[in-house]
Design a protein around this motif. Structure first.
Motif, short mmCIF file in Angstrom:
data_model
loop_
_atom_site.label_atom_id
_atom_site.label_comp_id
_atom_site.label_asym_id
_atom_site.label_seq_id
_atom_site.Cartn_x
_atom_site.Cartn_y
_atom_site.Cartn_z
N GLN A 22 4.36 2.98 -9.08
CA GLN A 22 3.26 3.60 -8.36
C GLN A 22 1.94 3.49 -9.12
OE1 GLN A 22 3.75 4.99 -5.15
NE2 GLN A 22 5.68 3.87 -5.52
N TYR A 59 2.98 -4.63 -4.95
CA TYR A 59 3.09 -3.18 -5.17
C TYR A 59 2.13 -2.36 -4.33
CZ TYR A 59 5.95 -4.47 -9.16
OH TYR A 59 6.96 -4.99 -9.95
N HIS A 63 -1.79 0.90 -5.87
CA HIS A 63 -0.87 1.19 -6.98
C HIS A 63 -1.11 0.29 -8.19
CE1 HIS A 63 1.17 3.87 -4.31
NE2 HIS A 63 1.58 2.90 -3.50
#
Length: 457
Positions: A22, A59, A63
């Motif tokens: 994250q 991703y 993030h």
């Protein structure tokens, strides 16, 4: 999809697993801003821009945090100010904007954070104080130096022992050093040179401490990827690791270290003495009688070689790239992007940009325009849509076609093709793409077309 990257620290290709999916974090060493960026400086900017694009694709853009710094306190900057009579602040502000403009022209997006060293002096002083408190650094004669032999892992990134480094390298021997390999964290500033108050007197930071302090402040003690040119591997990155690990009490600074190879020009190392040294702006605007090269073409040539291989910039590669891009832009204009799994897979395999471009060629040949569009977007060729140069200037080249046809016919009779070659090279120098086949001669204004140069042909 797994991303595999060659980690300079282990010298192996490894599956990239972020510390926190994250919050994927990457730091890349940026320029020292005292002059125009030369074309070698553009290579890491383009390479790590592409890696950031891939990470955001995999991703999610929200993030990924990409940091690239500006070194705006340096002896080269001080010297430039002294010889020009201009202020240091004026020089660094101007050259920083030059860099951003020139990199933007070759499709490099601005990173999420672009810290300037002068804004993080307090953080550098705090890190130096921590190193002294832990016995890894010492102050002497207004200087603060790092004790290299106190860090047992020193040399692990570059694969060298400290004793070998001393034997094979030119190290500064100074009376304030305990050991020849110790390097400067802080040094005194004489009058007229930038300086800041510190526990050791008025001075300025050494080069290496900047990146350690800025990366810690923006990305934390340990982050995912640290990148730069392989000329930085030693001593800069080696010293960064030593400072950061010792100050922060960590076993590593970054989990992955990536380094791009250097750039040559027409098969030779770039140097002013050889006359093959030029800046990105020289290429963009044209230089030494050569027409300008669009930023998209510069980017294409750079990405056509894998980042871990030496790259050779040639005028012929630029001409070929311009012709290819012109064709592809025509194919994808107005088309919605589709998918290109093969291209993404190539990039995920150690950022294989040359393999990704091969996939673009394959899709273009197969008529997969939706996939071609997606691939060109991911590789950074369509950030601003189809560029203006693609349409090309409206110019009548029929007279030059007739001259080339006549010259070729005469050469076929005499078997002397020197006249054809001379005419062809003159047209190319004017930015005209020359396409000769059995069917005839075709002349197309290229991306660097120069009407004034054409008039002299």
């Amino acid at each position: 999809m797994d991303i595999r990257l060659t980690n300079s620290k282990t010298r192996k290709k490894e599956v990239f697993e972020p510390i926190d999916p994250q919050n994927v974090r990457m730091y890349v060493c940026g320029p020292t801003v005292y002059d125009r960026a030369h074309i070698g400086n553009a290579r890491p900017a383009i390479v790590f821009d592409l890696l950031a694009r891939l990470l955001r694709h995999v991703y999610g853009a929200e993030h990924v945090t990409y940091v690239r710094n500006f070194t705006d306190v340096d002896d080269k900057i001080n010297a430039r100010a002294s010889e020009s009579g201009r202020s240091i602040a004026e020089i660094t502000a101007e050259t920083t904007q030059w860099y951003l403009d020139d990199m933007g022209a070759v499709g490099v997006l601005e990173p999420d954070e672009m810290p300037r060293a002068t804004a993080f002096i307090a953080e550098m002083i705090a890190m130096i104080e921590e190193l002294i408190a832990k016995g890894f650094a010492y102050a002497k004669e207004g200087h603060v130096l790092f004790r290299v032999r106190e860090y047992a892992a020193y040399g692990r990134l570059s694969g060298r022992s400290v004793d070998d480094m001393i034997a094979g390298a030119r190290v500064e021997v100074a009376p304030f050093k305990e050991d020849p390999m110790d390097f400067v964290l802080w040094k005194p500033s004489e009058a007229g040179v930038p300086g800041w108050d510190s526990p050791w007197g008025r001075g300025r930071p050494g080069w290496h401490i900047e990146c350690s302090a800025m990366s810690k402040a923006l990305l934390g003690d340990v982050f995912d990827i640290h990148g730069g040119g392989n000329d930085l591997l030693f001593p800069h990155h080696e010293n960064e690791i030593a400072q950061s690990c010792c100050a922060n009490g960590t076993e590593q600074m970054a989990r992955f270290w990536l380094h791009n190879e250097m750039l040559q020009v027409e098969g030779k190392k770039m140097s002013k003495s050889l006359g093959n040294f030029f800046t990105v702006r020289d290429l963009l605007d044209g230089h030494d009688g050569m027409p300008g090269v669009p930023g998209e073409v510069i980017r294409f040539v750079m990405l056509s070689t894998h980042y871990r291989k030496p790259m050779d910039w040639t005028a012929e590669k630029a001409r070929e790239a311009g012709a290819t891009l012109r064709k592809w832009y025509g194919m994808v204009d107005g088309v919605a992007a589709g998918e290109a799994d093969g291209l993404v897979a190539a990039l995920a395999d150690d950022l294989n940009s040359s393999g990704a471009i091969a996939e673009l060629h394959r899709m273009a040949g197969a008529g997969d325009v939706a996939g071609l569009r997606f691939g060109m977007e991911l590789l950074g060729f369509l950030d601003g849509g189809v560029p203006d140069w693609v349409a090309g200037p409206q110019v009548d080249l029929s007279a030059y076609v007739e001259r080339m046809v006549a010259a070729r016919a005469a050469a076929m009779e005499s078997k002397d093709f020197s006249g054809v070659d001379a005419l062809k090279q003159a047209l190319i120098a004017a930015g005209v793409e020359v396409r000769m086949s059995k069917a005839g001669v075709e002349l197309v204004p290229g991306p660097g077309f120069d009407a004034a140069a054409l008039e002299k042909v």
